[in-house]
Design an enzyme around this catalytic site. Structure first.
Site, PDB file in Angstrom:
ATOM      1  N   GLY A 136       0.808  -1.332  -0.004  1.00 39.27           N
ATOM      2  CA  GLY A 136       0.076  -0.031   0.081  1.00 39.27           C
ATOM      3  C   GLY A 136       0.748   1.420   0.015  1.00 39.27           C
ATOM      4  O   GLY A 136       0.548   2.274   0.687  1.00 39.27           O
TER       5      GLY A 136
ATOM      6  N   ASN B  46      -2.448   5.830  -5.993  1.00 45.15           N
ATOM      7  CA  ASN B  46      -3.012   4.622  -6.661  1.00 45.15           C
ATOM      8  C   ASN B  46      -4.143   4.095  -5.771  1.00 45.15           C
ATOM      9  O   ASN B  46      -3.842   3.338  -4.866  1.00 45.15           O
ATOM     10  CB  ASN B  46      -1.734   3.875  -7.037  1.00 45.15           C
ATOM     11  CG  ASN B  46      -2.036   2.607  -7.709  1.00 45.15           C
ATOM     12  OD1 ASN B  46      -2.933   1.970  -7.653  1.00 45.15           O
ATOM     13  ND2 ASN B  46      -0.888   1.997  -8.298  1.00 45.15           N
TER      14      ASN B  46
ATOM     15  N   ALA C 195      -5.924   1.224  -6.454  1.00 45.10           N
ATOM     16  CA  ALA C 195      -5.829  -0.289  -6.167  1.00 45.10           C
ATOM     17  C   ALA C 195      -4.599  -0.571  -5.118  1.00 45.10           C
ATOM     18  O   ALA C 195      -4.763  -1.513  -4.312  1.00 45.10           O
ATOM     19  CB  ALA C 195      -5.670  -0.816  -7.380  1.00 45.10           C
TER      20      ALA C 195
ATOM     21  N   GLU D  89       8.359   9.822 -14.396  1.00 48.01           N
ATOM     22  CA  GLU D  89       7.767   8.577 -14.256  1.00 48.01           C
ATOM     23  C   GLU D  89       7.918   7.663 -15.234  1.00 48.01           C
ATOM     24  O   GLU D  89       7.323   6.587 -15.525  1.00 48.01           O
ATOM     25  CB  GLU D  89       6.132   8.568 -13.757  1.00 48.01           C
ATOM     26  CG  GLU D  89       6.075   9.453 -12.635  1.00 48.01           C
ATOM     27  CD  GLU D  89       6.149   8.730 -11.399  1.00 48.01           C
ATOM     28  OE1 GLU D  89       5.782   7.452 -11.218  1.00 48.01           O
ATOM     29  OE2 GLU D  89       6.989   9.326 -10.440  1.00 48.01           O
TER      30      GLU D  89
ATOM     31  N   HIS E 118      -1.031   8.044 -13.614  1.00 57.45           N
ATOM     32  CA  HIS E 118      -0.293   8.046 -14.776  1.00 57.45           C
ATOM     33  C   HIS E 118      -1.377   8.265 -15.991  1.00 57.45           C
ATOM     34  O   HIS E 118      -2.352   7.592 -15.701  1.00 57.45           O
ATOM     35  CB  HIS E 118       0.561   7.094 -14.859  1.00 57.45           C
ATOM     36  CG  HIS E 118       1.766   6.593 -13.814  1.00 57.45           C
ATOM     37  ND1 HIS E 118       2.241   5.425 -13.067  1.00 57.45           N
ATOM     38  CD2 HIS E 118       2.637   7.442 -13.260  1.00 57.45           C
ATOM     39  CE1 HIS E 118       3.141   5.723 -12.443  1.00 57.45           C
ATOM     40  NE2 HIS E 118       3.439   7.062 -12.699  1.00 57.45           N
TER      41      HIS E 118
ATOM     42  N   CYS F  50       1.097  -1.356 -17.748  1.00 54.26           N
ATOM     43  CA  CYS F  50       2.415  -1.260 -16.637  1.00 54.26           C
ATOM     44  C   CYS F  50       3.633  -2.246 -16.630  1.00 54.26           C
ATOM     45  O   CYS F  50       4.406  -1.884 -16.332  1.00 54.26           O
ATOM     46  CB  CYS F  50       1.667  -0.906 -15.118  1.00 54.26           C
ATOM     47  SG  CYS F  50       0.684   0.300 -14.711  1.00 54.26           S
TER      48      CYS F  50
END
Length: 448
Positions: A20, A25, A27, A174, A250, A371
C-alpha cells in the site's frame, strides 16, 4: 529494413507484496496489507509474455530488482550484518522495511523513457531511466534499472543511456507511463507524446488538489532534449487534474497510443481539441494519418476506467493493419466497460479484437498489462544488437517458469518481509536469473 515494437515485460520479483505504498494509486492502497502470492504473480506475467510471443509479437523480459534493498536501509542509519539491518528496520521502522521490499520494479512502464533511432538526432535508440522521486520505494530503483538496461542494450553504436534526472520534485519523471509515440511505421520518424501533471515553474498550469501530479512538464522537456528530439516531433499535453484526483496517477491509466492511434477517455486531458490538432498536424508532416478513438464518459466513467484499467491495456498492431487490445480480466467483470468493448470490436473499426488476461496479482497492487511492459521500437539491425538472452523464446519461457517454481514463495505478508532468509532466497534466485538472461553482474550483491 523491417522494424518492430518490442514489449519488454517486467518479471515480477520474489518479494511481491501489497504494501500500500503508492498514495494516489487506488488499487495499491485499497489492498494494502493483504497477503500476496509472488509465485502466482510471476507466472501470470510470464503467461502474458508467452501468449504475445505465440501470437507473433517480439517479446522481451526485464529482470526484477534485489529486495530487500539493504543498502537503502543502511543509508537510513541501520547498521550491522544484513540480517541485523533487516531486524532493526522491522523493529524500529517497519514502513521503511516494507518500502525496501517493494517489487514495484515489475511495472517497467516506469523504468525509463525510450526514443527510437528514427526520432533522435544521432540516430541511436535513447534511454533515460526514470527517477521516480515522487515515491521513496520507487526512487531507489533507477541505479539498478540503468545497469539492467545497459546489460540488455549494450552496443553503444546503436544505444545511448542517460542517467536519471535530478531527484527533486521539479523534475519528477515517471518514465514511459506518461509517454507514447505515434508513427506510420515503427522505423519511420514519429511524434513523441509527453503527458505531464503539473509544471514546476509555471503557475499557469492547474494542479490536482488531492493526489500528487507525479510527472512535471520540465522533466518531459529535459528528456526530449537529452534524446535529441526535434520540436517538430514532440507534443506536450497536460493531464486533467480532476482525473488525477480520481486515481489516474499516470497517463497510461486513462489513455494508450500505438501506431497512428490514440485510445483515450473523454476526460483524460486539458485542452483536448488543441492537443489532437497538434498531434494530427505533426504526424501528417511525417507522412502519418492520426486517428483518435475517444471513449465517452456517458458510456465509461473515470471511476470505471480506474477500477477496470481499461486504458492500462496494450494496443498492438497486427499484420493486416488492424489492432488488438490486451486487457485485464477486470474489464470483463465491469459491465459498462465490457459492453463498450463489445460495441467497439463489433463496429469493425481500427480495434478489431480484445483479448483478456488474468493479471489479478498485479492488478491488486495497482498495475495492469500496460504497466508491465516497456515498449522499444527497433529496426532489424538494432534488434540483432540486443542481448539475445532477454528475448522471449519457448525454451526461455520454460526456464523462467522452472526458475519461478523453484525460488518463489506462494504467500507473502508483511511479517514475512522481516525474515532475513528472504534476502538470501532473493539473492540466490537473482544470481541464477542473471545467468539465464546472460546479464552479467547487475545487482549490488554481485558487484560489491
Amino acid at each position: 529494413m523491417k522494424s518492430y515494437e518490442v514489449n519488454f515485460d517486467g518479471l515480477v520479483g520474489p518479494t511481491h507484496n501489497y504494501g500500500g505504498l503508492s498514495y494516489g494509486n487506488v488499487a495499491s492502497q485499497s489492498n494494502s496489507q493483504q497477503a500476496s502470492n509472488p509465485k502466482e504473480a510471476a507466472l501470470q506475467g510470464l503467461a502474458k509474455m508467452k501468449a504475445l510471443m505465440d501470437m507473433g509479437f517480439v517479446q522481451g523480459v526485464l529482470a526484477p530488482q534485489e529486495r530487500p534493498d539493504v543498502a537503502a536501509l543502511r543509508s537510513l542509519g541501520f547498521a550491522g550484518t544484513d540480517a541485523q539491518v533487516i531486524e532493526q528496520a522491522a523493529k524500529q521502522a517497519m514502513p521503511l522495511l516494507v518500502a525496501s521490499c517493494s517489487a514495484s520494479s515489475m511495472w517497467v512502464a516506469n523504468a525509463a523513457t525510450v526514443s527510437p533511432s528514427a526520432d533522435t538526432a544521432d540516430g541511436r535508440v535513447h534511454f533515460t531511466a526514470a527517477n521516480l522521486n515522487c515515491k521513496y520505494h520507487r526512487s531507489i530503483e533507477h541505479p539498478t534499472t540503468s545497469r539492467v538496461l545497459g546489460a540488455m542494450f549494450a552496443d553503444q553504436q546503436h544505444f545511448a543511456h542517460h542517467a536519471a534526472l535530478p531527484a527533486v520534485a521539479q523534475f519528477g519523471d515517471e518514465g514511459a507511463a506518461n509517454h507514447t509515440r505515434f508513427c506510420r511505421d515503427y522505423g519511420e520518424a514519429g511524434v513523441e507524446f509527453f503527458v505531464f501533471g503539473r509544471s514546476a515553474f509555471d503557475n499557469r498550469y492547474p494542479a490536482p488538489q488531492k493526489y500528487p501530479a507525479r510527472q512535471t512538464l520540465e522533466a518531459s522537456q529535459a528528456v526530449a532534449r537529452l534524446h535529441g528530439l526535434s520540436d517538430a516531433g514532440v507534443v506536450y499535453a497536460q493531464q486533467n487534474p480532476a482525473v488525477i484526483d480520481a486515481g489516474v496517477f499516470h497517463n497510461d491509466v486513462i489513455a494508450v497510443g500505438n501506431g497512428e492511434a490514440l485510445f483515450y477517455h473523454e476526460d483524460a486531458f486539458l485542452h483536448t481539441e488543441a492537443m489532437l490538432k497538434e498531434l494530427s498536424d505533426k504526424l501528417a508532416a511525417r507522412g502519418g494519418q492520426f486517428k483518435a478513438i475517444c471513449v465517452p464518459r456517458s458510456q465509461v466513467t473515470v471511476e470505471d476506467a480506474v477500477r477496470s484499467y481499461l486504458f492500462n491495456s496494450q494496443l498492438l498492431s497486427r499484420a493486416d493493419g488492424s489492432m488488438l487490445l490486451i486487457v485485464p480480466q477486470e474489464c470483463q467483470n465491469n459491465e459498462r466497460v465490457w459492453n463498450y468493448l463489445q460495441g467497439l470490436t463489433a463496429a469493425n473499426g481500427l480495434i478489431r479484437e480484445v483479448k483478456v488476461f488474468d493479471l489479478k496479482q498485479s492488478m491488486q497492487n495497482g498495475g495492469g498489462p500496460a504497466c508491465l511492459r516497456l515498449r522499444v521500437a527497433l529496426n532489424e539491425t538494432e534488434l540483432a544488437a540486443v542481448n539475445p538472452g532477454v528475448i522471449m523464446t519457448a525454451p526461455l519461457y520454460g526456464s523462467l517458469t522452472q526458475w519461478v517454481q523453484k525460488h518463489y514463495r506462494d504467500r507473502m505478508s508483511e511479517t514475512d518481509l522481516a525474515d532475513p532468509q528472504l534476502l538470501l532466497e532473493c539473492r540466490t534466485a537473482l544470481d541464477e536469473l542473471t545467468q539465464i538472461l546472460k546479464l552479467g553482474a547487475v545487482y549490488p550483491f554481485q558487484i560489491n
